[in-house]
Design an enzyme around this catalytic site. Sequence first.
Site, PDB file in Angstrom:
ATOM      1  N   ASN A   1      -5.144   1.527 -13.694  1.00 50.81           N
ATOM      2  CA  ASN A   1      -4.027   1.306 -12.778  1.00 50.81           C
ATOM      3  C   ASN A   1      -2.753   1.265 -13.602  1.00 50.81           C
ATOM      4  O   ASN A   1      -2.651   0.506 -14.564  1.00 50.81           O
ATOM      5  CB  ASN A   1      -4.216  -0.017 -12.015  1.00 50.81           C
ATOM      6  CG  ASN A   1      -3.136  -0.230 -10.968  1.00 50.81           C
ATOM      7  OD1 ASN A   1      -1.966  -0.309 -11.278  1.00 50.81           O
ATOM      8  ND2 ASN A   1      -3.561  -0.332  -9.717  1.00 50.81           N
TER       9      ASN A   1
ATOM     10  N   THR B   1      -4.647   3.169  -7.225  1.00 47.25           N
ATOM     11  CA  THR B   1      -3.410   2.567  -6.727  1.00 47.25           C
ATOM     12  C   THR B   1      -3.797   1.477  -5.746  1.00 47.25           C
ATOM     13  O   THR B   1      -4.657   1.676  -4.873  1.00 47.25           O
ATOM     14  CB  THR B   1      -2.441   3.611  -6.133  1.00 47.25           C
ATOM     15  OG1 THR B   1      -1.247   2.928  -5.717  1.00 47.25           O
ATOM     16  CG2 THR B   1      -3.023   4.386  -4.967  1.00 47.25           C
ATOM     17  N   GLU B   2      -3.216   0.283  -5.923  1.00 45.39           N
ATOM     18  CA  GLU B   2      -3.739  -0.898  -5.246  1.00 45.39           C
ATOM     19  C   GLU B   2      -3.523  -0.874  -3.743  1.00 45.39           C
ATOM     20  O   GLU B   2      -4.111  -1.674  -3.021  1.00 45.39           O
ATOM     21  CB  GLU B   2      -3.174  -2.175  -5.875  1.00 45.39           C
ATOM     22  CG  GLU B   2      -1.673  -2.302  -5.811  1.00 45.39           C
ATOM     23  CD  GLU B   2      -0.995  -1.830  -7.080  1.00 45.39           C
ATOM     24  OE1 GLU B   2      -1.474  -0.856  -7.681  1.00 45.39           O
ATOM     25  OE2 GLU B   2       0.030  -2.436  -7.458  1.00 45.39           O
ATOM     26  N   ASN B   3      -2.694   0.058  -3.260  1.00 39.87           N
ATOM     27  CA  ASN B   3      -2.551   0.165  -1.814  1.00 39.87           C
ATOM     28  C   ASN B   3      -3.684   0.973  -1.173  1.00 39.87           C
ATOM     29  O   ASN B   3      -3.615   1.285   0.011  1.00 39.87           O
ATOM     30  CB  ASN B   3      -1.181   0.730  -1.431  1.00 39.87           C
ATOM     31  CG  ASN B   3      -0.857   2.035  -2.112  1.00 39.87           C
ATOM     32  OD1 ASN B   3      -1.065   2.172  -3.313  1.00 39.87           O
ATOM     33  ND2 ASN B   3      -0.365   2.997  -1.374  1.00 39.87           N
TER      34      ASN B   3
ATOM     35  N   SER C   1      -9.560  -2.793  -1.974  1.00 35.85           N
ATOM     36  CA  SER C   1      -8.836  -2.292  -3.132  1.00 35.85           C
ATOM     37  C   SER C   1      -8.561  -3.405  -4.139  1.00 35.85           C
ATOM     38  O   SER C   1      -8.736  -3.224  -5.351  1.00 35.85           O
ATOM     39  CB  SER C   1      -7.505  -1.678  -2.685  1.00 35.85           C
ATOM     40  OG  SER C   1      -6.842  -1.090  -3.778  1.00 35.85           O
TER      41      SER C   1
END
Lengths: 231, 231, 219, 219
Positions: B34, B57-59, B99
């Site tokens: 990330n 991607t944390e979304n 996530s």
Amino acid sequence: MTVETSLQTAEKPLGRDELARLVARDIKPGSFVNLGIGQPTLVSNYLQPEQDITLHTENGMLGMGPEATGDQIDGDLINAGKIPVTELPGASYFHHADSFAMMRGGHLDICVLGAFQVSAAGDLANWHTGAPDAIPAVGGAMDLATGAKDVFVMMTLLTREGASKLVDTCTYPLTGVGCVTRVYTDMAVFLTGPNGVQVRETFGCTFEELQALVPVPLMPVAPEAAPAVEP
Amino acid sequence: MTVETSLQTAEKPLGRDELARLVARDIKPGSFVNLGIGQPTLVSNYLQPEQDITLHTENGMLGMGPEATGDQIDGDLINAGKIPVTELPGASYFHHADSFAMMRGGHLDICVLGAFQVSAAGDLANWHTGAPDAIPAVGGAMDLATGAKDVFVMMTLLTREGASKLVDTCTYPLTGVGCVTRVYTDMAVFLTGPNGVQVRETFGCTFEELQALVPVPLMPVAPEAAPAVEP
Amino acid sequence: MLNFMDTVEEAVAGIQDGSTVMIGGFGNAGQPFELIDALMDCGAKELTVVNNNAGQGDQGLALLIKEGRVRKMICSFPRQSDSWHFDAKYKAGEIELELVPQGNLAERIRAAGAGIGGFFTPTGYGTILAEGKETRIIDGRGQVFETPIHADVALIKALKADGKGNLVYRKTARNFGPIMAAAAKHTVVQVSEIVPVGGLDPENVVTPGIYVNSIVKVA
Amino acid sequence: MLNFMDTVEEAVAGIQDGSTVMIGGFGNAGQPFELIDALMDCGAKELTVVNNNAGQGDQGLALLIKEGRVRKMICSFPRQSDSWHFDAKYKAGEIELELVPQGNLAERIRAAGAGIGGFFTPTGYGTILAEGKETRIIDGRGQVFETPIHADVALIKALKADGKGNLVYRKTARNFGPIMAAAAKHTVVQVSEIVPVGGLDPENVVTPGIYVNSIVKVA
């Protein structure tokens, strides 16, 4: 005690299928329901299409259809009792944590379970006889008992020895505390809760005969809790 | 203190892109990574196809591709910095809890973050200046700092005022405690951890010059921690 | 009980003063713009709003905040280059802020839907966001006790719904939708398309219809 | 690091004495029979096995138990009509049992994969399965503190994998696979089909490849 007019009666005790029919009739249209293994499974036979009931099985499915037969049988499509079932249109699959989150998060309207004993306060005992040499096995019983908005129990009122399974305090190990909201038995339907045990209907006995069998104080149902539909 | 032979040096400080290239080179093949918002995003420009790095991607996505341009731009496909990105073959989408579970459960190999300060013990401060009138905003910084197996920081070593951002104790509010494992700066690469701060490489300064700038005791890198690949 | 609504106004009609409202979306992706506009129009005030951000520009959530309809924001990232309405209210002391790390926000919303009473997480340990919270060391790591975030209503956006309320999303617009749908007592979804029962593959349903109460198609 | 193995023997070769092994499946659905057979053949002993049940009949997990290779079972429902090998070992005091309500089992496995240090749940409160555990009253409900279940290895079955290790399952065979894959340090998957990278729709991936280490195709 005088029995109020709202208490309904039938001439004789109900058989398992009649009881299943009664439970099915009491499930509100549009409900999401989990039917426990054994006697509760019979309820599915009496759900009407116009009720639009969605069945949940805790091994990961909403929209479960009837038991599979013949060519329908698919080893990857089973219910919580490990019996092959079918899929209805609009079904969905999910993993075990998501499935139990659904149950534990209070999203199921009703779960119907069998029981060894139910207490006046709605405590449930249905997973373990407590016998010292018994191998314990709990499965999803505690999650179902604790998670559903309403927990309906289906059982015979009396053991083979004639003892009431509706008790003051459960002597078998508990499944859940204060979780049962209704008890459907061959001899009566009971509503359990913080206000004590109310009798909604009797089958083949009078209220007084019922009270003589059951070691907890019974009340006739409050009129507003009477069934909306004639049996 | 004598600098051991394993300490590598370059003639001048590294620019942002050179630093990004160095970080990219240090990421092991097959890693899940990330890249934080800002400077760390530059690292993606230097990852080589043969490294087979998968970007998170944390979304809610694994397998994020480069920034979208022209007709590729799709409002439903953005990164954590809310910039339109692309999807690589083998990508997957998931919701926010899944996530962050991926990140918080220790499944990401590396996350690369910017920083205001890093302490000798690997404490990170990168989300809040601590100014009394500042509106605080944290986003995923604390989850990234705490969840990834390795946390690499990219920053200039010195503030505009010439103060070291590698400090004995962070004066800015912390993002995470003891989480940073490497600090990539324009003047040196530091390895942080329970054994103190080791210097792996210097850029445009000697070890002694570096030590004079940084208020924490530095050690030259232990030989086994030296980079496997020549820069 | 599932209802298909004709208008966004009907869909949000039940939202009352003082409600806690979750709003899906991360950036513009997955934001239910039309439902937020309807919430604006319906007049409910004293709201607690749960969203990753605190509004951007002069539209949607930012407008709700500007008009003083939001008593409290629960979010992870209120400060943005165009979050001027939140910034002004915050500096004036006219809005309460509960700042939550993004992963804690997601996990706390998930916990509410899953019936979890609270959980320990390493995120935030040793930081000012853990101040006043219960902590303990578990397996050698400091952890913070976090509680579920429940809501009265969730407003979310999905790509398609079928006749049973099952939902699928599109790319990173999925973000908070599935967990907010489960965490709210009443979930309102705006979709681009409604397909018949049987029109979604049961293997690919992301939000089962059990979590959905009202659906409205937005052109 | 992802590896595609030619045989189930190679796929389980890293399992050592004393390992904690999660085995997917509920009933026969999703059971990785071939991987369990390979675990039998590899000789590892003193195992802690996490599975919903404790083996059935004379095959798979039941055989591992019969041969004395399992030191401890963590499961929700060990007693079945054909669980005679477990029954015998249990009554002889030769196997340890940690009995866990099925939902706690699933949530504890999920917690391990998600980095949660522990959580409170109403399930089991006031029962003998909560004896000795920390409890507290949250929002008026008694709740029990439950801890994550981590594993060294997970053996699971999926329908398809792509070249990145992304997985999809089939119907109720999905059950424990996705959460066990995330909870184990090393996840071994048997699949019916391997498709190229790009062969699975990113919207429909159930287990992202990040959770998968070894894949073997079983005919």
